[in-house]
Structure formats: structure tokens, C-alpha cells
Design a protein around this motif. Sequence first.
Motif, PDB file in Angstrom:
ATOM      1  N   PHE A 190       0.823  -1.214   0.000  1.00 60.31           N
ATOM      2  CA  PHE A 190       0.000   0.000   0.000  1.00 60.31           C
ATOM      3  C   PHE A 190       0.858   1.266   0.000  1.00 60.31           C
ATOM      4  O   PHE A 190       0.379   2.338   0.359  1.00 60.31           O
ATOM      5  N   SER A 191       2.092   1.153  -0.446  1.00 61.22           N
ATOM      6  CA  SER A 191       2.949   2.337  -0.517  1.00 61.22           C
ATOM      7  C   SER A 191       2.541   3.214  -1.696  1.00 61.22           C
ATOM      8  O   SER A 191       1.930   2.755  -2.667  1.00 61.22           O
ATOM      9  N   LYS A 192       2.864   4.483  -1.609  1.00 58.12           N
ATOM     10  CA  LYS A 192       2.515   5.436  -2.650  1.00 58.12           C
ATOM     11  C   LYS A 192       3.294   5.128  -3.931  1.00 58.12           C
ATOM     12  O   LYS A 192       4.433   4.674  -3.891  1.00 58.12           O
ATOM     13  N   GLY A 193       2.650   5.375  -5.050  1.00 58.74           N
ATOM     14  CA  GLY A 193       3.293   5.151  -6.334  1.00 58.74           C
ATOM     15  C   GLY A 193       4.056   6.368  -6.811  1.00 58.74           C
ATOM     16  O   GLY A 193       4.083   7.417  -6.158  1.00 58.74           O
ATOM     17  N   THR A 229       2.868   5.621   2.702  1.00 60.31           N
ATOM     18  CA  THR A 229       1.835   4.731   2.190  1.00 60.31           C
ATOM     19  C   THR A 229       0.554   5.529   1.940  1.00 60.31           C
ATOM     20  O   THR A 229       0.476   6.727   2.247  1.00 60.31           O
ATOM     21  N   VAL A 230      -0.474   4.851   1.421  1.00 60.50           N
ATOM     22  CA  VAL A 230      -1.770   5.497   1.184  1.00 60.50           C
ATOM     23  C   VAL A 230      -2.773   5.143   2.277  1.00 60.50           C
ATOM     24  O   VAL A 230      -3.967   5.446   2.148  1.00 60.50           O
ATOM     25  N   ILE A 231      -2.306   4.520   3.353  1.00 66.73           N
ATOM     26  CA  ILE A 231      -3.200   4.102   4.424  1.00 66.73           C
ATOM     27  C   ILE A 231      -2.871   4.848   5.716  1.00 66.73           C
ATOM     28  O   ILE A 231      -1.758   5.327   5.899  1.00 66.73           O
ATOM     29  N   ASP A 232      -3.864   4.941   6.585  1.00 67.68           N
ATOM     30  CA  ASP A 232      -3.639   5.518   7.906  1.00 67.68           C
ATOM     31  C   ASP A 232      -3.536   4.385   8.925  1.00 67.68           C
ATOM     32  O   ASP A 232      -3.634   3.195   8.577  1.00 67.68           O
ATOM     33  N   HIS A 283      -9.227   5.480 -14.705  1.00 66.19           N
ATOM     34  CA  HIS A 283      -7.835   5.092 -14.911  1.00 66.19           C
ATOM     35  C   HIS A 283      -6.994   5.597 -13.750  1.00 66.19           C
ATOM     36  O   HIS A 283      -7.115   6.761 -13.343  1.00 66.19           O
ATOM     37  N   THR A 284      -6.119   4.754 -13.226  1.00 68.58           N
ATOM     38  CA  THR A 284      -5.128   5.175 -12.236  1.00 68.58           C
ATOM     39  C   THR A 284      -3.796   5.320 -12.986  1.00 68.58           C
ATOM     40  O   THR A 284      -3.115   4.326 -13.257  1.00 68.58           O
ATOM     41  N   GLU A 285      -3.447   6.553 -13.309  1.00 66.37           N
ATOM     42  CA  GLU A 285      -2.403   6.809 -14.292  1.00 66.37           C
ATOM     43  C   GLU A 285      -1.047   6.240 -13.911  1.00 66.37           C
ATOM     44  O   GLU A 285      -0.294   5.781 -14.780  1.00 66.37           O
ATOM     45  N   TYR A 286      -0.688   6.281 -12.637  1.00 69.61           N
ATOM     46  CA  TYR A 286       0.647   5.859 -12.226  1.00 69.61           C
ATOM     47  C   TYR A 286       0.702   4.383 -11.817  1.00 69.61           C
ATOM     48  O   TYR A 286       1.678   3.932 -11.224  1.00 69.61           O
ATOM     49  N   ASP A 287      -0.336   3.648 -12.136  1.00 68.20           N
ATOM     50  CA  ASP A 287      -0.440   2.232 -11.792  1.00 68.20           C
ATOM     51  C   ASP A 287       0.650   1.438 -12.507  1.00 68.20           C
ATOM     52  O   ASP A 287       0.745   1.469 -13.734  1.00 68.20           O
ATOM     53  N   LYS A 315      -4.398  11.066 -11.252  1.00 66.76           N
ATOM     54  CA  LYS A 315      -2.948  10.950 -11.166  1.00 66.76           C
ATOM     55  C   LYS A 315      -2.577  10.278  -9.857  1.00 66.76           C
ATOM     56  O   LYS A 315      -2.172  10.914  -8.881  1.00 66.76           O
ATOM     57  N   ALA A 316      -2.743   8.968  -9.856  1.00 66.20           N
ATOM     58  CA  ALA A 316      -2.482   8.150  -8.675  1.00 66.20           C
ATOM     59  C   ALA A 316      -1.994   6.794  -9.141  1.00 66.20           C
ATOM     60  O   ALA A 316      -2.162   6.421 -10.305  1.00 66.20           O
ATOM     61  N   ALA A 317      -1.386   6.070  -8.218  1.00 64.13           N
ATOM     62  CA  ALA A 317      -0.996   4.700  -8.507  1.00 64.13           C
ATOM     63  C   ALA A 317      -2.209   3.787  -8.265  1.00 64.13           C
ATOM     64  O   ALA A 317      -3.354   4.237  -8.313  1.00 64.13           O
ATOM     65  N   HIS A 318      -1.950   2.521  -8.007  1.00 65.24           N
ATOM     66  CA  HIS A 318      -3.025   1.526  -8.023  1.00 65.24           C
ATOM     67  C   HIS A 318      -4.155   1.845  -7.059  1.00 65.24           C
ATOM     68  O   HIS A 318      -5.321   1.646  -7.374  1.00 65.24           O
TER      69      HIS A 318
END
Length: 354
Positions: A190-193, A229-232, A283-287, A315-318
Amino acid sequence: MAVLSPNTFTSKSTGKQHFYLTAGPSNEPLIIFLHGWPGIALTWKYQLQAFAGLGFYVVAPDMPGYGQTWTSKDPGEFALEKLVPQYLELLEHVGRKEAIWCGHDWGCGPLWAIANHHPEVCKAVVGMSVPYRTLELGLDYMIPYLDRELYPEDEFPYGQFDYQVFYQENPEAATRQFESDIPNYVRLLFSKGQEKGSRERSFTTNTRKNGGWFDGPNTVVPDIPLEMTVIDEELRSELVASLTKNGFHGATNWYLNHPANEKYGLEKGVNNGVLKMPVLFIHTEYDTICQTAHNPRAGLQMREHCENLSEFVIKAAHWGMLECPDKTNAGMVQWILEKVRDWWPGPESRASVL
């Protein structure tokens, strides 16, 4: 902020227990959110809170293999033909005949299958990251639409989906790897892309060569700071608890039904696979794996089989719904108002956004 309430129901057809979260007024238009690998219902928390706050009734189940829903070591239990009826039962259980269905990652498997086989229960559908006519039809329906400039066929026959072949060849190894350090793998997964992820070869391209994800079974899993990451902390804790309780065998089993899913999708769908209801694809562009934003071929079959398709890019990853929740929610709100306006909640809620 909307309160997320826990609930359970038992499938009449299987006797298995399902857990789900709800929020919002139960008499208002329904949106059902289906999470993917290796998540839980709470990965949709920003959408659940936002849409409940707008007056929708929202439902998000823990999918089979995760959280407080049933799991099994039998891969056949995770075939879409077995799962779809259980989500029709969930719809009936909450007292509804149709909903907007929203899926991400493997949640798009049952999402697209429900749309293909039971359009009568779909007011509209929203898919994130995984296009229609790909994953739900099996691996053989994903390979022809790879970006062959990025993944030359002679060198990378399965492209970024090499990891899915690894699951089929050695599911026990995949399961063991992730179970070896669940807390740190949760942070890593769950890390940032990064922006470059959309235009570079995916790290999953060499999964079989490496004998597993990343560097294989000898991967030294980094202790990634939570802020990377993208989580708290709440979601991190719940994910770790889910995967510690259930292990990864259920999560792995989703990948072990490609031939059965292909047969189900092609032989038992309706309207020759054409979807007539409004469809939104995000679409998740940075996936680094789905890589749809810069590969038009990835959504080719979706565009050919959806009569009322809308698309937008974040403009996000997965994990787009976690990394860019406001943009995800705003895009969905705009689409509902434009394409499914009669599904907006009652007059008081509608007046607040018009």
C-alpha cells in the motif's frame, strides 16, 4: 462524518457468512463497493463516508478470503460463477433490486461479471484500474492487449501479468511469501506510487524468474514509514488483522480460476457481452500493473462492448481511491449527475450539490 456500521448475513445458497459495512440512509439510492486484493471493505472508507454524506445508502462487503467474510483453501470456491450469486443475495438481503456497483482491482471481477450476466440489477457500474472484458474473462483475455512496445512478446510474453502465471504455477510459494511478514508487506503493498510507474516496465514482469514478488522468497521487506503509504493507522491495523486471521491463501485463490471464469463469461453472459447501462471507468495513471492510461489497447474491448461509457484519469498509482479520494469522489459525483441523475438521493440532498 458518516458512521460506518458493521453487519453480517449468511448466504442462503452456500451457508457462508459475509461481513459488510453500511452507511447513509437505508431508503436512499444504493451504491455497492467491491474491494480487491489484498484489501477489506474499509479500503473504500473515503467513498463510503463521502457518498453517505451526500445522502446515498452505501454498502461495502469484505470479499471472500478477507476480513470477517468466509475463506476457503479450495480455489474453486472463488470462481466468479460461485461468487456472483452471493452478491445477488447481498443485494436482496439489503432489500434492493438494483444498485450502482463499483469495483477496484479483483473487485472488478465480480463487478464486470454481474454487469455481464445480470444487467437487470445494475443501475450503472463503476470500474477502477481494471477494464471490462479483461480480468473477469481470464488471463488469456488480458495478454493480447499488453503494450508490446514496453513488453516485447519474445522477451516478456506475459508482460506485467507474469505474476499471475506464477500464482498458477506455484500458489503455495506466493502465499508463503506474503505470510512471512504480513505487517511490513501491508505497508509495502500500500505504498505510494510514482509518476514513472505508468511508463516503465512493472516490477511484476520477472515474478516467475525471481521465484516470487519483488526479489522472490528472499526479499528483505522494508519497514516503510506509514506516511509513505496510502493508508492511515486505522486501515493499516485492520488490514494486518484481516491477513493475519485469514492468511493469504484465499487472496491467492482468486487468481486460480482463469479457465472457469473465461467459460462462465463467454458462455453465460447476456447481450453478447454488450453493456447497455451507464459505465464509468477510472484510470489510475501511475499504476505499475494495470497501466491503462497510456495504453489504448488495454481498454479496447471495454470501449467496443459498452454503449454508454465514460472515462476519466486520476494521477495516482493503483490505490487511487485511497491516494486521491477527493478526485475519485468528485469524478463519480459528476458522472452520476450527468448519466444517472435519477439515482441521486432525495430533494434535500440533491439541492446541496446543484
